[in-house]
Design an enzyme around this catalytic site. Structure first.
Site, PDB file in Angstrom:
ATOM      1  N   ASP A 264       0.660  -1.008   0.271  1.00 11.95           N
ATOM      2  CA  ASP A 264      -0.247  -0.627  -0.056  1.00 11.95           C
ATOM      3  C   ASP A 264       0.921   1.121  -0.183  1.00 11.95           C
ATOM      4  O   ASP A 264       1.788   1.625   0.839  1.00 11.95           O
ATOM      5  CB  ASP A 264      -0.907   0.185   1.362  1.00 11.95           C
ATOM      6  CG  ASP A 264      -1.827   0.968   0.970  1.00 11.95           C
ATOM      7  OD1 ASP A 264      -1.949   1.970   0.521  1.00 11.95           O
ATOM      8  OD2 ASP A 264      -2.283   1.175   2.124  1.00 11.95           O
ATOM      9  N   ASP A 270       4.775  10.930   2.812  1.00 12.87           N
ATOM     10  CA  ASP A 270       4.612  11.322   4.271  1.00 12.87           C
ATOM     11  C   ASP A 270       5.644  10.537   4.937  1.00 12.87           C
ATOM     12  O   ASP A 270       6.550  11.071   5.632  1.00 12.87           O
ATOM     13  CB  ASP A 270       3.874  11.005   4.918  1.00 12.87           C
ATOM     14  CG  ASP A 270       2.750  11.955   3.724  1.00 12.87           C
ATOM     15  OD1 ASP A 270       2.621  12.909   3.665  1.00 12.87           O
ATOM     16  OD2 ASP A 270       1.109  11.529   3.613  1.00 12.87           O
TER      17      ASP A 270
HETATM   18  O1  RIB Z   1      -0.742  11.088   1.576  1.00 16.64           O
HETATM   19  C1  RIB Z   1      -1.095  10.254   2.019  1.00 16.64           C
HETATM   20  C2  RIB Z   1      -2.426  11.343   3.244  1.00 16.64           C
HETATM   21  O2  RIB Z   1      -3.322  11.691   1.846  1.00 16.64           O
HETATM   22  C3  RIB Z   1      -3.985  10.036   3.275  1.00 16.64           C
HETATM   23  O3  RIB Z   1      -3.307   9.772   4.732  1.00 16.64           O
HETATM   24  C4  RIB Z   1      -4.630  11.100   3.448  1.00 16.64           C
HETATM   25  O4  RIB Z   1      -4.845  11.309   4.478  1.00 16.64           O
HETATM   26  C5  RIB Z   1      -4.088  12.604   1.993  1.00 16.64           C
HETATM   27  O5  RIB Z   1      -4.366  13.609   3.086  1.00 16.64           O
END
Ligand code: RIB
Length: 318
Positions: A264, A270
């Site tokens: 996934d 992030d």
């Molecule tokens: O980058 C992934 C995130 O994008 C997810 O967690 C979702 O909330 C969106 O903000």
């Protein structure tokens, strides 16, 4: 490669005593993640294979990523005064984050609906809700944390004017790292390090997504106000690190991807940004930091969800 700096068990550093290592200004979402056999075509209905609710939002994801690597992190953002908001607040507190800068809005907590196919690819729709109510005034209230942090992380799931005001704060001590996601036009004045993917870079530079490293560098150089440094993430192709972007001492380094079994990809960028900030705090140079960030992201994509996929430092120490 070596793990940058002193190891820590993760779960957040010493939040609350003096400025944090990292301040994150960004979104907090409740993620509704749907497993699908394949993405539906326009007008088509497909049956989902499963559903999960979890913490998300690019700001919160990056904050949790850095906290699990052992950094003290202050988060600035907003949630709604609703069940999701209370749930997310408690979960973020449990991660050891300083939430003094997280306000409450009349709007509902941000929501992301995410489809994930068997290859791990995703499609995301975000309803910003409370994230759209983040204000410049909140930056002033969180001033000591923001201005004292070694690294300040921002993304574009909150109003762009807040990010632009953050970047030009006169008393900010640390590096401002901008992950311009989702792709939107934004001034780069005051940004020290930009971390876009190909699509985000193309939008900022005005053009088609770059294919070659030379095209990546050309697009970075063509930005109206190029930051001094950039890390362009290329998914399965790794990343390109460019330093000395604005001057004659430009240096370009490719960072290879870590081969993993992808489950996934939600929040991969992030996880990368949280890892990058962690390493920069510990004194790594940008290339070493990008290598470490790649390891953090590689482990995250082998797991489901956003917060649920983010590794602790101890997971990476072997
Ligand atoms: O980058 C992934 C995130 O994008 C997810 O967690 C979702 O909330 C969106 O903000």
């Amino acid at each position: 490669m070596t793990v940058p700096g002193p190891g820590s068990g993760g779960g957040g550093g010493d939040a609350g005593s003096g400025p944090p290592d990292i301040a994150v200004v960004g979104s907090i979402n409740l993620d509704l993640s749907l497993d699908v056999e394949r993405f539906p075509d326009p007008g088509e209905t497909v049956l989902g294979l499963g559903v999960a609710r979890g913490g998300g939002g690019k700001g919160a994801n990056q904050a949790v990523a850095a906290a699990r690597l052992g950094r003290s992190v202050a988060l600035v953002g907003r949630v709604g005064d609703d069940g999701d908001g209370h749930l997310l607040r408690h979960a973020l507190e449990a991660e050891g984050l300083d939430l003094t800068g997280v306000g409450t809005a009349d709007d509902p907590t941000g929501l992301a609906v995410i489809e994930v196919d068997p290859s791990g690819e995703n499609r995301i729709v975000v309803v910003p809700g409370a994230n759209a109510a983040v204000t410049v005034e909140q930056l002033d209230r969180a001033g000591p944390a923001i201005d004292g942090a070694a690294v300040v992380l921002a993304q574009l799931e909150i109003p762009v004017e807040v990010v632009e005001a953050l970047a030009i704060r006169p008393n900010r001590r640390g590096r401002l790292v901008l992950n311009p996601a989702p792709a939107r036009p934004v001034s780069l004045a005051g940004v020290d390090v930009i971390v876009p993917n190909r699509t985000e870079l193309a939008l900022l530079a005005g053009g088609e997504p770059a294919v070659t490293v030379d095209e990546v560098v050309d697009q970075l150089r063509s930005l109206p106000e190029p930051p001094a440094e950039a890390v362009v993430t290329l998914g399965g192709d790794g990343a390109v690190v460019v330093t000395g972007l604005a001057g004659a001492e430009r240096r370009v380094e490719e960072v290879p991807a870590q081969p993993v079994e992808v489950v996934d990809t939600t929040g991969a960028g992030d996880a990368f940004c949280g890892g990058l900030a962690d390493a920069l705090c510990l004194g790594a140079d940008l290339v070493a930091a990008a290598n470490w960030a790649g390891r953090v992201a590689a482990l995250a994509v082998t797991r489901h969800g956003a917060w649920s996929a983010l590794p602790h430092r101890s997971d990476l120490l072997h």
